[in-house]
Design a protein around this motif. Sequence first.
Motif, PDB file in Angstrom:
ATOM      1  N   PHE A   1       0.806  -1.173  -0.032  1.00  0.00           N
ATOM      2  CA  PHE A   1       0.075  -0.193  -0.088  1.00  0.00           C
ATOM      3  C   PHE A   1       0.820   1.131   0.002  1.00  0.00           C
ATOM      4  O   PHE A   1       1.831   1.479   0.814  1.00  0.00           O
ATOM      5  CB  PHE A   1      -1.080   0.010   1.090  1.00  0.00           C
ATOM      6  N   ASN A   2       0.657   2.124  -0.868  1.00  0.00           N
ATOM      7  CA  ASN A   2       1.473   3.410  -1.015  1.00  0.00           C
ATOM      8  C   ASN A   2       0.914   4.545  -0.062  1.00  0.00           C
ATOM      9  O   ASN A   2       0.007   5.225  -0.702  1.00  0.00           O
ATOM     10  CB  ASN A   2       1.453   3.776  -2.490  1.00  0.00           C
ATOM     11  N   PHE A   3       1.324   4.647   1.101  1.00  0.00           N
ATOM     12  CA  PHE A   3       0.720   5.687   2.096  1.00  0.00           C
ATOM     13  C   PHE A   3       1.017   7.152   1.518  1.00  0.00           C
ATOM     14  O   PHE A   3       0.287   8.017   1.741  1.00  0.00           O
ATOM     15  CB  PHE A   3       1.257   5.256   3.396  1.00  0.00           C
ATOM     16  N   THR A   4       1.957   7.277   0.611  1.00  0.00           N
ATOM     17  CA  THR A   4       2.578   8.487   0.160  1.00  0.00           C
ATOM     18  C   THR A   4       1.238   9.208  -0.538  1.00  0.00           C
ATOM     19  O   THR A   4       1.470  10.377  -0.916  1.00  0.00           O
ATOM     20  CB  THR A   4       3.833   8.388  -0.522  1.00  0.00           C
ATOM     21  N   LEU A   5       0.452   8.416  -1.269  1.00  0.00           N
ATOM     22  CA  LEU A   5      -0.636   9.002  -2.060  1.00  0.00           C
ATOM     23  C   LEU A   5      -1.713   9.648  -1.005  1.00  0.00           C
ATOM     24  O   LEU A   5      -2.484  10.382  -1.489  1.00  0.00           O
ATOM     25  CB  LEU A   5      -1.383   7.909  -2.803  1.00  0.00           C
ATOM     26  N   PHE A   6      -1.749   9.366   0.499  1.00  0.00           N
ATOM     27  CA  PHE A   6      -2.575   9.859   1.022  1.00  0.00           C
ATOM     28  C   PHE A   6      -2.015  10.691   2.231  1.00  0.00           C
ATOM     29  O   PHE A   6      -2.539  10.704   3.428  1.00  0.00           O
ATOM     30  CB  PHE A   6      -3.431   8.767   1.854  1.00  0.00           C
ATOM     31  N   LEU A   7      -1.077  11.410   1.810  1.00  0.00           N
ATOM     32  CA  LEU A   7      -0.239  12.127   2.983  1.00  0.00           C
ATOM     33  C   LEU A   7      -1.117  13.227   3.424  1.00  0.00           C
ATOM     34  O   LEU A   7      -1.051  13.865   4.567  1.00  0.00           O
ATOM     35  CB  LEU A   7       1.015  12.724   2.220  1.00  0.00           C
ATOM     36  N   ASN A   8      -1.942  13.710   2.800  1.00  0.00           N
ATOM     37  CA  ASN A   8      -3.056  14.733   2.989  1.00  0.00           C
ATOM     38  C   ASN A   8      -4.405  14.490   3.587  1.00  0.00           C
ATOM     39  O   ASN A   8      -5.262  15.014   3.936  1.00  0.00           O
ATOM     40  CB  ASN A   8      -3.333  15.603   1.887  1.00  0.00           C
ATOM     41  N   LEU A   9      -4.377  13.061   3.873  1.00  0.00           N
ATOM     42  CA  LEU A   9      -5.466  12.383   4.556  1.00  0.00           C
ATOM     43  C   LEU A   9      -5.701  12.978   5.982  1.00  0.00           C
ATOM     44  O   LEU A   9      -5.079  12.790   6.724  1.00  0.00           O
ATOM     45  CB  LEU A   9      -5.536  11.074   4.792  1.00  0.00           C
ATOM     46  N   THR A  10      -6.680  13.983   6.080  1.00  0.00           N
ATOM     47  CA  THR A  10      -7.017  14.585   7.299  1.00  0.00           C
ATOM     48  C   THR A  10      -7.911  14.334   8.241  1.00  0.00           C
ATOM     49  O   THR A  10      -7.998  14.748   9.226  1.00  0.00           O
ATOM     50  CB  THR A  10      -7.484  16.227   6.815  1.00  0.00           C
ATOM     51  N   CYS A  11      -8.761  13.264   7.880  1.00  0.00           N
ATOM     52  CA  CYS A  11      -9.756  12.965   8.594  1.00  0.00           C
ATOM     53  C   CYS A  11      -9.433  11.614   9.343  1.00  0.00           C
ATOM     54  O   CYS A  11      -9.193  11.472  10.223  1.00  0.00           O
ATOM     55  CB  CYS A  11     -11.097  13.228   8.185  1.00  0.00           C
ATOM     56  N   SER A  12     -10.049  10.348   8.404  1.00  0.00           N
ATOM     57  CA  SER A  12     -10.119   9.472   8.727  1.00  0.00           C
ATOM     58  C   SER A  12      -9.611   7.997   7.862  1.00  0.00           C
ATOM     59  O   SER A  12      -9.554   8.439   6.652  1.00  0.00           O
ATOM     60  CB  SER A  12     -11.655   8.590   9.347  1.00  0.00           C
ATOM     61  N   LEU A  13      -9.199   7.197   8.609  1.00  0.00           N
ATOM     62  CA  LEU A  13      -8.685   5.899   7.721  1.00  0.00           C
ATOM     63  C   LEU A  13      -9.459   4.726   8.472  1.00  0.00           C
ATOM     64  O   LEU A  13      -9.097   4.320   9.538  1.00  0.00           O
ATOM     65  CB  LEU A  13      -7.314   5.640   7.691  1.00  0.00           C
ATOM     66  N   ASP A  14     -10.394   3.918   7.974  1.00  0.00           N
ATOM     67  CA  ASP A  14     -11.331   3.168   8.605  1.00  0.00           C
ATOM     68  C   ASP A  14     -11.105   1.924   7.331  1.00  0.00           C
ATOM     69  O   ASP A  14     -11.683   1.720   6.488  1.00  0.00           O
ATOM     70  CB  ASP A  14     -12.891   3.461   8.647  1.00  0.00           C
TER      71      ASP A  14
END
Length: 182
Positions: A38-51
């Motif tokens: 999983f490429n977490f760098t694509l979601f560096l601006n994820l500001t709310c939640s990861l469920d």
Amino acid sequence: MYHFKNLSNWTSIVCNLSGTVSKVNISGVNLKGTLAQFNFTLFLNLTCSLDLSNNNLSGPIPPAIGNLSKLTYLDVGLNYFDNIIPSEIGRLTKLRYVSLYSNYLNGSIPYQFRNLRKVWYLDLGSNYLVNPDWSKFSGMPLLTRLSLSYKELTSGFPGFILDCHNLTYLDLSLNKFTGPIP
């Protein structure tokens, strides 16, 4: 920056007004696999939640999850994650809600959790965690709910709990703590 075409039209993805992903909710969809690639760098601006809760995900939780520095909600409970809890979760200092409930996580609870000063909900129950060095922990001033249940922890009472002044729910059931409760 990588952009997905029409990402805001996806059912489980929420974007903010600028078009960046703010919320990912892929809970209870029978998702299978690991997060190894999983490429977490694509979601560096994820500001709310990861469920990602209530799926069939397995393998370790990658240390790269610690790069989601804007995250406030993390739920990977009810999966088959194994190995240790990455200490890098302690870098997610904006987290308010953390559930790693009911996985196959083992090893010690990382003392870096003491950095999660905004957390009000923390559930590490139903895993195979062993005794951490409780002296390296400190109170979480906003913590209201804590579960360390079903772990068979055998050390003395986790003293940092006494510094969690807003705690209204505490579950230490099915452990083998020794010594007095302060």
